[in-house]
Design a protein around this motif. Sequence first.
Motif, PDB file in Angstrom:
ATOM      1  N   TYR A 115     -17.504 -41.032 -13.651  1.00 50.21           N
ATOM      2  CA  TYR A 115     -17.890 -42.390 -14.022  1.00 50.21           C
ATOM      3  C   TYR A 115     -18.341 -42.488 -15.481  1.00 50.21           C
ATOM      4  O   TYR A 115     -18.531 -43.584 -15.998  1.00 50.21           O
ATOM      5  CB  TYR A 115     -19.017 -42.906 -13.121  1.00 50.21           C
ATOM      6  CG  TYR A 115     -18.657 -43.037 -11.660  1.00 50.21           C
ATOM      7  CD1 TYR A 115     -17.569 -43.810 -11.251  1.00 50.21           C
ATOM      8  CD2 TYR A 115     -19.419 -42.407 -10.683  1.00 50.21           C
ATOM      9  CE1 TYR A 115     -17.246 -43.941  -9.901  1.00 50.21           C
ATOM     10  CE2 TYR A 115     -19.107 -42.540  -9.338  1.00 50.21           C
ATOM     11  CZ  TYR A 115     -18.015 -43.306  -8.958  1.00 50.21           C
ATOM     12  OH  TYR A 115     -17.700 -43.432  -7.630  1.00 50.21           O
ATOM     13  N   ALA A 116     -18.521 -41.362 -16.150  1.00 45.84           N
ATOM     14  CA  ALA A 116     -19.037 -41.347 -17.527  1.00 45.84           C
ATOM     15  C   ALA A 116     -18.094 -42.030 -18.512  1.00 45.84           C
ATOM     16  O   ALA A 116     -18.523 -42.435 -19.598  1.00 45.84           O
ATOM     17  CB  ALA A 116     -19.318 -39.914 -17.976  1.00 45.84           C
ATOM     18  N   ILE A 117     -16.836 -42.194 -18.161  1.00 46.29           N
ATOM     19  CA  ILE A 117     -15.885 -42.838 -19.072  1.00 46.29           C
ATOM     20  C   ILE A 117     -16.060 -44.355 -19.105  1.00 46.29           C
ATOM     21  O   ILE A 117     -15.492 -45.023 -19.963  1.00 46.29           O
ATOM     22  CB  ILE A 117     -14.423 -42.468 -18.728  1.00 46.29           C
ATOM     23  CG1 ILE A 117     -14.016 -43.005 -17.355  1.00 46.29           C
ATOM     24  CG2 ILE A 117     -14.203 -40.968 -18.838  1.00 46.29           C
ATOM     25  CD1 ILE A 117     -12.536 -42.851 -17.038  1.00 46.29           C
ATOM     26  N   PHE A 118     -16.859 -44.909 -18.180  1.00 50.56           N
ATOM     27  CA  PHE A 118     -17.047 -46.355 -18.074  1.00 50.56           C
ATOM     28  C   PHE A 118     -18.368 -46.804 -18.685  1.00 50.56           C
ATOM     29  O   PHE A 118     -19.328 -46.040 -18.752  1.00 50.56           O
ATOM     30  CB  PHE A 118     -17.023 -46.780 -16.604  1.00 50.56           C
ATOM     31  CG  PHE A 118     -15.694 -46.567 -15.946  1.00 50.56           C
ATOM     32  CD1 PHE A 118     -14.623 -47.405 -16.217  1.00 50.56           C
ATOM     33  CD2 PHE A 118     -15.510 -45.515 -15.062  1.00 50.56           C
ATOM     34  CE1 PHE A 118     -13.389 -47.205 -15.625  1.00 50.56           C
ATOM     35  CE2 PHE A 118     -14.282 -45.304 -14.452  1.00 50.56           C
ATOM     36  CZ  PHE A 118     -13.214 -46.154 -14.740  1.00 50.56           C
ATOM     37  N   ASP A 119     -18.397 -48.090 -19.051  1.00 50.63           N
ATOM     38  CA  ASP A 119     -19.652 -48.693 -19.511  1.00 50.63           C
ATOM     39  C   ASP A 119     -20.607 -48.901 -18.346  1.00 50.63           C
ATOM     40  O   ASP A 119     -21.821 -48.828 -18.517  1.00 50.63           O
ATOM     41  CB  ASP A 119     -19.370 -50.041 -20.187  1.00 50.63           C
ATOM     42  CG  ASP A 119     -18.627 -49.879 -21.509  1.00 50.63           C
ATOM     43  OD1 ASP A 119     -19.095 -49.109 -22.357  1.00 50.63           O
ATOM     44  OD2 ASP A 119     -17.577 -50.526 -21.666  1.00 50.63           O
ATOM     45  N   GLU A 120     -20.066 -49.174 -17.160  1.00 50.67           N
ATOM     46  CA  GLU A 120     -20.866 -49.399 -15.950  1.00 50.67           C
ATOM     47  C   GLU A 120     -19.983 -49.147 -14.736  1.00 50.67           C
ATOM     48  O   GLU A 120     -18.757 -49.244 -14.825  1.00 50.67           O
ATOM     49  CB  GLU A 120     -21.388 -50.838 -15.932  1.00 50.67           C
ATOM     50  CG  GLU A 120     -22.358 -51.165 -14.823  1.00 50.67           C
ATOM     51  CD  GLU A 120     -23.660 -50.401 -14.947  1.00 50.67           C
ATOM     52  OE1 GLU A 120     -23.961 -49.649 -14.007  1.00 50.67           O
ATOM     53  OE2 GLU A 120     -24.362 -50.533 -15.957  1.00 50.67           O
ATOM     54  N   THR A 121     -20.610 -48.830 -13.619  1.00 51.27           N
ATOM     55  CA  THR A 121     -19.884 -48.622 -12.372  1.00 51.27           C
ATOM     56  C   THR A 121     -20.501 -49.483 -11.280  1.00 51.27           C
ATOM     57  O   THR A 121     -21.719 -49.479 -11.096  1.00 51.27           O
ATOM     58  CB  THR A 121     -19.924 -47.133 -11.949  1.00 51.27           C
ATOM     59  OG1 THR A 121     -19.315 -46.356 -12.989  1.00 51.27           O
ATOM     60  CG2 THR A 121     -19.182 -46.892 -10.653  1.00 51.27           C
ATOM     61  N   TYR A 122     -19.637 -50.233 -10.586  1.00 49.24           N
ATOM     62  CA  TYR A 122     -20.044 -51.078  -9.465  1.00 49.24           C
ATOM     63  C   TYR A 122     -19.401 -50.525  -8.197  1.00 49.24           C
ATOM     64  O   TYR A 122     -18.172 -50.448  -8.108  1.00 49.24           O
ATOM     65  CB  TYR A 122     -19.614 -52.531  -9.692  1.00 49.24           C
ATOM     66  CG  TYR A 122     -20.339 -53.180 -10.839  1.00 49.24           C
ATOM     67  CD1 TYR A 122     -21.525 -53.881 -10.622  1.00 49.24           C
ATOM     68  CD2 TYR A 122     -19.856 -53.075 -12.139  1.00 49.24           C
ATOM     69  CE1 TYR A 122     -22.211 -54.476 -11.681  1.00 49.24           C
ATOM     70  CE2 TYR A 122     -20.537 -53.670 -13.195  1.00 49.24           C
ATOM     71  CZ  TYR A 122     -21.705 -54.353 -12.960  1.00 49.24           C
ATOM     72  OH  TYR A 122     -22.388 -54.941 -14.009  1.00 49.24           O
ATOM     73  N   THR A 123     -20.239 -50.137  -7.251  1.00 51.09           N
ATOM     74  CA  THR A 123     -19.732 -49.531  -6.024  1.00 51.09           C
ATOM     75  C   THR A 123     -20.060 -50.399  -4.814  1.00 51.09           C
ATOM     76  O   THR A 123     -21.145 -50.984  -4.730  1.00 51.09           O
ATOM     77  CB  THR A 123     -20.334 -48.129  -5.816  1.00 51.09           C
ATOM     78  OG1 THR A 123     -21.748 -48.243  -5.708  1.00 51.09           O
ATOM     79  CG2 THR A 123     -19.981 -47.194  -6.967  1.00 51.09           C
ATOM     80  N   SER A 124     -19.121 -50.451  -3.901  1.00 47.77           N
ATOM     81  CA  SER A 124     -19.270 -51.287  -2.705  1.00 47.77           C
ATOM     82  C   SER A 124     -20.518 -50.933  -1.908  1.00 47.77           C
ATOM     83  O   SER A 124     -21.218 -51.816  -1.413  1.00 47.77           O
ATOM     84  CB  SER A 124     -18.027 -51.149  -1.817  1.00 47.77           C
ATOM     85  OG  SER A 124     -17.855 -49.795  -1.411  1.00 47.77           O
ATOM     86  N   HIS A 125     -20.798 -49.640  -1.789  1.00 49.98           N
ATOM     87  CA  HIS A 125     -21.932 -49.245  -0.939  1.00 49.98           C
ATOM     88  C   HIS A 125     -23.277 -49.614  -1.553  1.00 49.98           C
ATOM     89  O   HIS A 125     -24.268 -49.746  -0.841  1.00 49.98           O
ATOM     90  CB  HIS A 125     -21.853 -47.753  -0.573  1.00 49.98           C
ATOM     91  CG  HIS A 125     -22.212 -46.816  -1.671  1.00 49.98           C
ATOM     92  ND1 HIS A 125     -21.421 -46.633  -2.793  1.00 49.98           N
ATOM     93  CD2 HIS A 125     -23.268 -46.008  -1.829  1.00 49.98           C
ATOM     94  CE1 HIS A 125     -21.987 -45.746  -3.584  1.00 49.98           C
ATOM     95  NE2 HIS A 125     -23.118 -45.350  -3.018  1.00 49.98           N
TER      96      HIS A 125
END
Length: 192
Positions: A115-125
């Motif tokens: 996930y480090a390649i993203f500005d933010e991570t949104y996960t369903s759980h």
Amino acid sequence: MLFIFDMGGVVTTTSHAEIEIAKLLGLPKEEFVSMTQNDFSRLTKGEISTKDFWNNFEKATGIKIESDLWNYFFHPQMDPAVKQLVLKLRKNHRVICGTNTIENHYQNHLTRNDYAIFDETYTSHHMGLEKPDPKFWEYILMSEGYAACDAFFTDDKLLNVEGAKKAGIKAVQFLNAKLLKKEIKLFFQEKR
């Protein structure tokens, strides 16, 4: 502009854990998926734990599960071409991950720094929402402060692409990195 990438099947290879689990349990994949569909959705939305999932499965089938098979069979690999595309887009745009996942798969990706390649991570759980529900993207757009018309989404599952379109997002099905680059180029042309 906001770019939203699915994780499994786009940034990393798709995990086919359900195939391996069904094989181990001596069940056809379709039967395993059918009998666990409701609980898997609850697991993906963070409503139950993997322990609860397997306890429910054991009660329903009588098949004893000794360990978390979702974790045991989870071994995705990063797609280097997609990773490079994400990093290139991040130089001038907001790039995030929007993914349906479960806690132990999320932890696996965290450990590997996926996930480090993203500005933010949104996960369903964590969100309590899962694709293809348009509310999944509405939550992300509100959190990020972008209008749907300024967002681009890609996912390997057509159902999820259709859900994003219902939320007003430009969405395309991921087939490979080369075709995705062309779709993004077209998106930029449309926005001029």
